[in-house]
Design an enzyme around this catalytic site. Structure first.
Site, PDB file in Angstrom:
ATOM      1  N   GLY A 241       0.794  -1.225   0.000  1.00 63.25           N
ATOM      2  CA  GLY A 241       0.000   0.000   0.000  1.00 63.25           C
ATOM      3  C   GLY A 241       0.824   1.271   0.000  1.00 63.25           C
ATOM      4  O   GLY A 241       0.275   2.361   0.158  1.00 63.25           O
TER       5      GLY A 241
ATOM      6  N   GLU B 289       4.759  -6.081   1.384  1.00 65.33           N
ATOM      7  CA  GLU B 289       4.182  -6.573   0.122  1.00 65.33           C
ATOM      8  C   GLU B 289       3.861  -5.431  -0.845  1.00 65.33           C
ATOM      9  O   GLU B 289       2.695  -5.185  -1.154  1.00 65.33           O
ATOM     10  CB  GLU B 289       2.886  -7.330   0.418  1.00 65.33           C
ATOM     11  CG  GLU B 289       3.039  -8.465   1.404  1.00 65.33           C
ATOM     12  CD  GLU B 289       1.719  -9.151   1.715  1.00 65.33           C
ATOM     13  OE1 GLU B 289       1.708 -10.388   1.792  1.00 65.33           O
ATOM     14  OE2 GLU B 289       0.685  -8.453   1.870  1.00 65.33           O
TER      15      GLU B 289
ATOM     16  N   ARG C  37       2.093  -1.658  -6.158  1.00 68.77           N
ATOM     17  CA  ARG C  37       2.200  -0.405  -6.903  1.00 68.77           C
ATOM     18  C   ARG C  37       3.618   0.179  -6.843  1.00 68.77           C
ATOM     19  O   ARG C  37       4.142   0.636  -7.857  1.00 68.77           O
ATOM     20  CB  ARG C  37       1.231   0.611  -6.285  1.00 68.77           C
ATOM     21  CG  ARG C  37       1.096   1.897  -7.062  1.00 68.77           C
ATOM     22  CD  ARG C  37       0.310   2.932  -6.258  1.00 68.77           C
ATOM     23  NE  ARG C  37      -0.887   2.379  -5.655  1.00 68.77           N
ATOM     24  CZ  ARG C  37      -2.020   2.152  -6.306  1.00 68.77           C
ATOM     25  NH1 ARG C  37      -2.112   2.472  -7.568  1.00 68.77           N
ATOM     26  NH2 ARG C  37      -3.051   1.633  -5.689  1.00 68.77           N
TER      27      ARG C  37
ATOM     28  N   CYS D  76     -17.949   4.267 -24.301  1.00 67.64           N
ATOM     29  CA  CYS D  76     -19.270   4.882 -24.292  1.00 67.64           C
ATOM     30  C   CYS D  76     -19.790   5.119 -22.879  1.00 67.64           C
ATOM     31  O   CYS D  76     -20.773   4.504 -22.461  1.00 67.64           O
ATOM     32  CB  CYS D  76     -20.235   4.026 -25.103  1.00 67.64           C
ATOM     33  SG  CYS D  76     -19.662   3.821 -26.788  1.00 67.64           S
TER      34      CYS D  76
HETATM   35  C1  LIG Z   1      -3.064  -5.419  -3.088  1.00 64.54           C
HETATM   36  C2  LIG Z   1      -2.292  -5.966  -1.974  1.00 64.54           C
HETATM   37  C3  LIG Z   1      -0.976  -5.545  -1.766  1.00 64.54           C
HETATM   38  C4  LIG Z   1      -0.303  -4.494  -2.616  1.00 64.54           C
HETATM   39  O1  LIG Z   1      -0.899  -3.244  -2.532  1.00 64.54           O
HETATM   40  P1  LIG Z   1      -0.193  -1.976  -3.254  1.00 64.54           P
HETATM   41  O2  LIG Z   1      -1.090  -0.857  -2.957  1.00 64.54           O
HETATM   42  O3  LIG Z   1      -0.123  -2.310  -4.699  1.00 64.54           O
HETATM   43  O4  LIG Z   1       1.163  -1.870  -2.655  1.00 64.54           O
HETATM   44  C5  LIG Z   1      -0.255  -6.129  -0.747  1.00 64.54           C
HETATM   45  N1  LIG Z   1      -0.810  -7.060   0.051  1.00 64.54           N
HETATM   46  C6  LIG Z   1      -2.088  -7.488  -0.114  1.00 64.54           C
HETATM   47  C7  LIG Z   1      -2.634  -8.521   0.777  1.00 64.54           C
HETATM   48  C8  LIG Z   1      -2.864  -6.939  -1.118  1.00 64.54           C
HETATM   49  O5  LIG Z   1      -4.121  -7.350  -1.267  1.00 64.54           O
END
Ligand SMILES: *Cc1c(COP(=O)(O)O)cnc(C)c1O
Length: 449
Positions: free
Chosen positions: A261, A303, A306, A374
């Site tokens: 995130g 994790e 993005r 559209c």
């Molecule tokens: C989507 C997700 C991420 C990655 O989120 P980003 O905003 O792309 O960094 C990491 N862990 C889990 C469990 C997710 O669902």
């Protein structure tokens, strides 16, 4: 390394409203105003592959992976594959030593097709289907993140050996992100709430299943998070639950997965996420909390999705029409839109764009870039400064489109999805080819006349 360190002239040369932050690291601006990524000119790429086309800068992806590895030298970095996945992307992630998050049998199939090591795969999902669970167990994925009560007996019954699992906790932390991507608060669909005791109860249920080995706790509180304090608070709350697990069950959990995130700059003026600051604050907060609870310090997993893939991507579009309403706004319609980028419609995501097909002589003014689909909501970017002589056939490049673009694309209006083309060291090659009318017709089982 920042883009301005790489190309000190870039910032100066860009017109008002277009900064360097969202562009791939290898972006360069030639003497003739020609923009190139990975050493290949964008006009050349558009001519060769057509438009719309997604570009991905391999060097940018690898640099982001390395930045994460060095920020978390003792931790684990798992790339969230849902941001963008292809076989080559999986290979790059493997070569850079990252782990891989998957959330479906389909994502797992891509990883499996190039032999990504099963022990470094983590399966996620709030509603894993029997097919997802079967595929994960058959490949022997390292960990499964338990997200609901029914999964516990299902995974235990299907497991062939002892399956390592984590429990996804909803820590009750609001990171101030868009409601559609806020996943850390009670009252949304992901995880077991900490506050109600559901998370502790899930831990007890998992521990009662001999086929499951609980190795840690997990949380993921949202996307495009700029607030390091929110991520830190979530970590502290998870350590408190680890302490409760220690007291109740006499078990020290070795892993703490804090999700992703982390925000990326999407438009000019957005600040870059403080990755080193996050790593330091998490390390300090976790070691302080663990010391005060008498717990061993767990290994941290982060994790990012993005933050690894977004800035490596640029989408090329051709201008189809320009509608000028004097005194109102100018609409620039391109040959793509919500089919290849649904994010403005989903979350109000903001984008910038730049004219790349010719040098700019005319003055610029703010324009609205719309798509070809559209729907009146098919708006790609508002108030983008573009030259007043913009005309059909001009080539626009939209940066920061490497994450949640191809992976979220649809065939709405039966427009085939664009190809993904990788650039590196002056070369380009297709990672995923353009979807053709033949592809679209192949799934339609009705008879011809
Ligand atoms: C989507 C997700 C991420 C990655 O989120 P980003 O905003 O792309 O960094 C990491 N862990 C889990 C469990 C997710 O669902």
């Amino acid at each position: 390394m920042t883009l301005s360190e790489l190309i000190p002239t870039l910032r100066r040369s860009l017109p008002t409203g277009v900064g360097r932050e969202p562009w791939p690291l290898t972006t360069s601006l030639g003497p003739d105003g020609e923009l190139a990524v990975g050493g290949v000119s964008l006009t050349e790429l558009a001519e060769r592959y057509g438009t719309p086309t997604y570009l991905v800068d391999e060097a940018d992806v690898r640099a982001r992976c390395r930045a994460y590895r060095s920020a978390f030298p003792d931790g684990e970095v798992a790339y969230a594959g849902k941001a963008f996945l292809s076989r080559d992307m999986v290979r790059w992630i493997d070569e850079e030593g990252l782990s891989l998050d998957v959330c479906s049998a389909g994502e797992l199939a891509v990883a499996r097709s190039v032999g990504f090591p099963a022990e470094r795969i983590v399966l996620h999902g709030n509603a894993k289907t029997p097919a997802d669970i079967q595929a994960a167990l058959a490949y022997g994925v390292g960990r499964i993140v338990i997200d609901s009560r029914v999964e516990i007996p299902v995974i235990a019954a299907a497991a062939t050996g002892r399956q390592q699992v984590l429990v996804r906790v909803t820590p009750g932390v609001d990171a101030g992100t868009h409601a559609a991507v806020t996943t850390g608060v009670d009252g949304q669909k992901f995880g077991f709430p900490l506050s109600s005791g559901a998370a502790a109860a899930a831990v007890a249920r998992v521990l009662a299943q001999p086929e499951l080995e609980l190795v840690g706790l997990h949380c993921h509180i949202g996307s495009q998070i700029n607030r390091v304090d929110a991520l830190e608070l979530a970590a502290r709350r998870l350590v408190a639950l680890m302490a409760a697990v220690h007291h109740e069950h006499g078990l020290d959990l070795p892993q703490l997965d804090l999700g992703g995130g982390h925000a990326v700059p999407q438009v000019d003026g957005d600040v870059d996420f403080d990755l080193a600051g996050l790593a330091n604050r998490l390390r300090l907060a976790i070691s302080f909390e663990c010391a005060s609870q008498g717990l061993p310090v767990p290994r941290i997993t982060v994790e990012p999705g993005r933050a690894i893939a977004a800035r490596a991507g640029v989408t090329l579009y051709r201008v189809v029409t320009v509608k000028r309403s004097p005194g109102v706004r100018t609409f620039v319609a391109v040959d793509g839109g919500m089919g290849d980028n649904p994010r403005p419609a989903l979350y109000g995501a903001e984008y910038t764009a730049r004219l790349v097909s010719r040098s700019v002589g005319a003055p610029s003014r703010p324009m609205t870039i719309v798509g070809r689909y559209c729907e009146a909501g098919d708006v790609l970017a508002r108030d983008v400064w573009l030259p007043t002589d913009l005309r059909p056939g001009d080539l626009l490049a939209v940066p920061c489109t490497g994450a949640y673009h191809h992976s979220m694309a649809s065939t709405y209006n039966l427009v085939g999805r664009p190809p993904v083309v990788a650039v590196r060291d002056g070369d380009s090659r297709v990672l995923i080819r353009r979807e053709t009318e033949e592809d679209l017709l192949r799934r339609d089982m009705g008879g011809a006349r």
